[in-house]
Scaffold this motif. Sequence first.
Motif, mmCIF file in Angstrom:
data_model
loop_
_atom_site.group_PDB
_atom_site.id
_atom_site.type_symbol
_atom_site.label_atom_id
_atom_site.label_comp_id
_atom_site.label_asym_id
_atom_site.label_seq_id
_atom_site.Cartn_x
_atom_site.Cartn_y
_atom_site.Cartn_z
ATOM 1 N N SER A 1 0.966 -1.249 0.002
ATOM 2 C CA SER A 1 -0.069 0.058 -0.125
ATOM 3 C C SER A 1 0.710 1.413 -0.062
ATOM 4 C CB SER A 1 -0.880 0.168 1.206
ATOM 5 O OG SER A 1 -0.321 0.145 2.436
ATOM 6 N N LYS B 1 2.030 0.898 -4.586
ATOM 7 C CA LYS B 1 0.205 0.823 -4.753
ATOM 8 C C LYS B 1 -0.351 0.826 -6.241
ATOM 9 C CE LYS B 1 -3.837 2.756 -2.823
ATOM 10 N NZ LYS B 1 -4.434 1.471 -2.635
ATOM 11 N N ASP C 1 -2.165 -2.450 -7.329
ATOM 12 C CA ASP C 1 -3.682 -2.173 -7.516
ATOM 13 C C ASP C 1 -4.187 -2.826 -8.985
ATOM 14 O OD1 ASP C 1 -4.185 -1.856 -4.975
ATOM 15 O OD2 ASP C 1 -4.513 0.325 -5.254
ATOM 16 N N VAL D 1 -3.718 -9.597 -3.510
ATOM 17 C CA VAL D 1 -2.705 -8.620 -3.085
ATOM 18 C C VAL D 1 -1.439 -9.368 -3.074
ATOM 19 C CG1 VAL D 1 -2.063 -7.107 -1.270
ATOM 20 C CG2 VAL D 1 -4.411 -7.193 -1.949
ATOM 21 N N GLN E 1 -8.890 0.050 -3.693
ATOM 22 C CA GLN E 1 -8.092 -0.277 -4.783
ATOM 23 C C GLN E 1 -8.239 1.056 -5.945
ATOM 24 O OE1 GLN E 1 -9.254 -3.909 -6.797
ATOM 25 N NE2 GLN E 1 -7.728 -3.816 -8.438
#
Length: 370
Positions: free
Chosen positions: A218, A223, A227, A237, A314
């Motif tokens: 994250s 990220k 995503d 993930v 997301q």
Amino acid sequence: MMNATTFVGLDVHARSIKAAALNVMTGEVANASFGYDHAALADWLRTLAQPVKCVYESGVTGFDLQKKLSALGVDCVVGAVSKMIKPAADRRRKNDRNDAAFLARMLSVGNVVEVWVPDDGCEAARDLARALEDAREEAARSKQLMSKFLLRHGHVFDELTPTGRRKKNWTAAYWAWARSITFAEEADNEAYAYYVDRVKAACEEKARLEKLVAAEASKPRWKRRVDSLRCLKGVDVATASDLVFEAGEFSRFGSARSFAAWVGLVPSEHSSGESARKGGITKAGNGHLRRALVESSWHYLGCSAHPKELAPGQAPDPAARRHAAKGVRRLVERRGALLDRGVQKNKANVATARELACWAWAVGLMAEEA
């Protein structure tokens, strides 16, 4: 010839370094031995005719020495050991000094394929993802040991749901059943307690590392790519993090095919003259990613061709998401076509994994360049 006067081959071990320096102007070769001491090695390199370029083979020692030498201003690269062209005659006279001299000669004529070296942040994220894989393997092995211990003593979980379906292992119902088991011999009770504790500890460690990997994924650096890759079905993930952390930079691969080859999912080949023979996948390269992609590709056996819904929080790149939707349709159709042709399930799954790797590279690259 590369812009260097002295080429240095390093044979690196856990506690020692053997160095051979080739001066291309005079042809002289200088040898030296060190402990695993980058500062002493750098001081010796500065006494040689400049500029100096050195190399050592990729292996279990990793990138530590390269990073330490680079921090001291030394031009050092890591050579891909799988790409080294070693003469057959050298097999009978292998020693550290000859290995170092061989690397120096290969570097001087440009026959060293340099390995991409990740920065500290990328390597740390990669180590975390690999630790999660180790934890998963440990959890699976611990469960196997516990279940087989119970099987040897005649205990098998066989409870049914109200509809008559057999309940799955490792659920709350399973653990309630497992806690009710006792043995006549105290030694068996002690052994059983050990296996139960081992399973619980392994599962707790796996859950802890899954949270840490999700937290790392994250971060702003990763990220968008993570995503975007999650828009591919079968990629969660953890798998998306594996792809991003292991690749580091998708742009370092010139094509989807080269990325698939790096993962080891391209067909092997043995062709000569008019004979052309292709075999199974090479399995050469990043085995960690290869296993993850093969596991992910099983999802295309029964999933729909509709785009994957976004999860809470997301935020993929829009163009990468659209491309991932195309990839899902293509992979579902491809998997169906393979099965219609009668291709064996495992072979069809590996073929799907190879194409999934190509789509993952494309999606990751689009998110990286956005």
